[in-house]
Design an enzyme around this catalytic site. Structure first.
Site, PDB file in Angstrom:
ATOM      1  N   ARG A   1       0.780  -1.335   0.161  1.00  0.00           N
ATOM      2  CA  ARG A   1      -0.039   0.194   0.048  1.00  0.00           C
ATOM      3  C   ARG A   1       0.688   1.215  -0.114  1.00  0.00           C
ATOM      4  NH1 ARG A   1      -3.643  -2.705  -1.576  1.00  0.00           N
ATOM      5  NH2 ARG A   1      -5.536  -3.244  -0.596  1.00  0.00           N
TER       6      ARG A   1
ATOM      7  N   HIS B   1      -0.911   0.208  -9.765  1.00  0.00           N
ATOM      8  CA  HIS B   1      -1.765  -0.557  -8.888  1.00  0.00           C
ATOM      9  C   HIS B   1      -2.313  -1.991  -9.762  1.00  0.00           C
ATOM     10  CE1 HIS B   1      -3.963  -1.095  -5.013  1.00  0.00           C
ATOM     11  NE2 HIS B   1      -3.540  -2.300  -5.329  1.00  0.00           N
TER      12      HIS B   1
HETATM   13  C1  OXD Z   1      -5.973  -6.196  -3.048  1.00  0.00           C
HETATM   14  C2  OXD Z   1      -5.390  -4.888  -4.070  1.00  0.00           C
HETATM   15  O1  OXD Z   1      -5.861  -5.846  -1.808  1.00  0.00           O
HETATM   16  O2  OXD Z   1      -5.681  -5.058  -5.252  1.00  0.00           O
HETATM   17  O3  OXD Z   1      -6.458  -7.078  -3.683  1.00  0.00           O
HETATM   18  O4  OXD Z   1      -4.675  -4.138  -3.638  1.00  0.00           O
END
Ligand code: OXD
Length: 309
Positions: free
Chosen positions: A224, A272
């Site tokens: 994250r 992402h």
């Molecule tokens: C998840 C993401 O947590 O896509 O699956 O970040």
């Protein structure tokens, strides 16, 4: 009992379709369409509006659409009695380990460097390190971290792991706790962050931690954006202590156009995309939990709310 999908910013259609295919009789609402809040006992969520679920008196479960649950656990108004579940999916796990392997190989074989060199029509050969001479350290040895470690080990890398508590892994030499981290970091040439995001891991990738890595270390963050102190990374790259970073996750997504990461050539940005949940692959486990709830059976992949993962 009804089912609610809440996923602002994520297309609910494939989820709706997969849920209907898997369980044709299911009564499903897609937030914010008009619905009776009292009927809803099970919700499938991604980035729901904060405080939303406290208005559902009979809600029992909030299931994450992905592996991460921080978007749910960070809602301080989520009633205590509601259970949270996460996705554990073989495809998601394989995608993540493929992605990290690709990033690690890109770094050791300098593929991005040569790509940039091509733009300048420059022919400049650099030495490279082989996997057997390269140590990769993974922070977070859960389902994803373990799979990433195994794949890297199979490809010849020396793999170390760090987790909050001790783990016994075949191909990964693991360290735990604060003291373990001090032993782990100085050995790590490529650091991969796969930690869950909790109040204890937020900002963990900071100057103090980077300082303990050897000169020239590389950072890969696929967890994250909130794990990383962005200015510390830029400073450590600027000073030459870190050789660069591959970042797939950011505090603000999409990454704003004026963000300094875009123009730092030693930072490789991906949107992402390391591992993306496929609704049709994941819906069977969501339905299984829905049925378990109805039958009063224990749910699968339940998050420990006090730990946050
Ligand atoms: C998840 C993401 O947590 O896509 O699956 O970040």
């Amino acid at each position: 009992m009804s089912f609610l999908i809440v996923s602002p910013g994520r297309d609910p259609k494939p989820w709706l379709e997969a849920l209907k295919n898997q369980h044709p009789g299911l009564n499903i609402y897609v937030y914010p369409e008009d619905h009776d809040k009292e009927e809803v006992e099970f919700a499938l969520a991604w980035n729901h509006p904060r405080g939303l679920f406290k208005n559902y008196p009979n809600l029992k479960v909030v299931a994450s659409m992905g592996a991460g649950v921080d978007h749910i656990t960070s809602d301080r108004e989520l009633p205590e009695n509601i259970k949270i579940t996460r996705v554990v999916d073989q495809q998601l796990t394989t995608d993540m380990s493929d992605f990290v392997l690709a990033q690690v190989m890109d770094h050791v074989r300098r593929l991005s460097y040569y790509k940039a060199q091509q733009v300048e029509k420059s022919w400049n050969r650099k030495p490279y390190k082989r996997p057997k001479n390269t140590t990769v350290g993974i922070m977070g040895i859960g389902v994803l971290g373990s799979a990433v470690g195994e794949k890297l080990a199979k490809n010849g890398f020396n793999v170390l792991g760090w987790a909050k508590s001790s783990k016994d892994k075949k191909d990964i030499n693991t360290y735990c706790g604060k003291e373990g981290l001090e032993e782990f970091l100085p050995q790590v040439e490529i650091l991969v962050c796969l930690l869950p995001l909790t109040s204890k891991t937020e900002n963990i990738l900071n100057r103090d931690l980077f300082d303990q890595l050897p000169e020239g270390a590389y950072v890969i963050n696929v967890a994250r954006g909130e794990h990383l102190v962005e200015q510390d990374l830029l400073r450590m790259i600027g000073s030459g202590h870190l050789s660069g970073a591959a970042l797939d996750v950011f505090r603000e997504e999409p990454l704003p156009e004026d963000h300094p990461f875009w123009t730092e050539p030693k930072i490789h940005i991906t949107p992402h995309i390391a591992s993306v949940t496929k609704a049709s692959s994941v819906v069977p486990q969501i339905i299984e939990n829905y049925e378990r709830l109805q039958d009063d059976e224990p749910l699968k992949n339940v998050v420990e709310r006090d730990k946050g993962y």
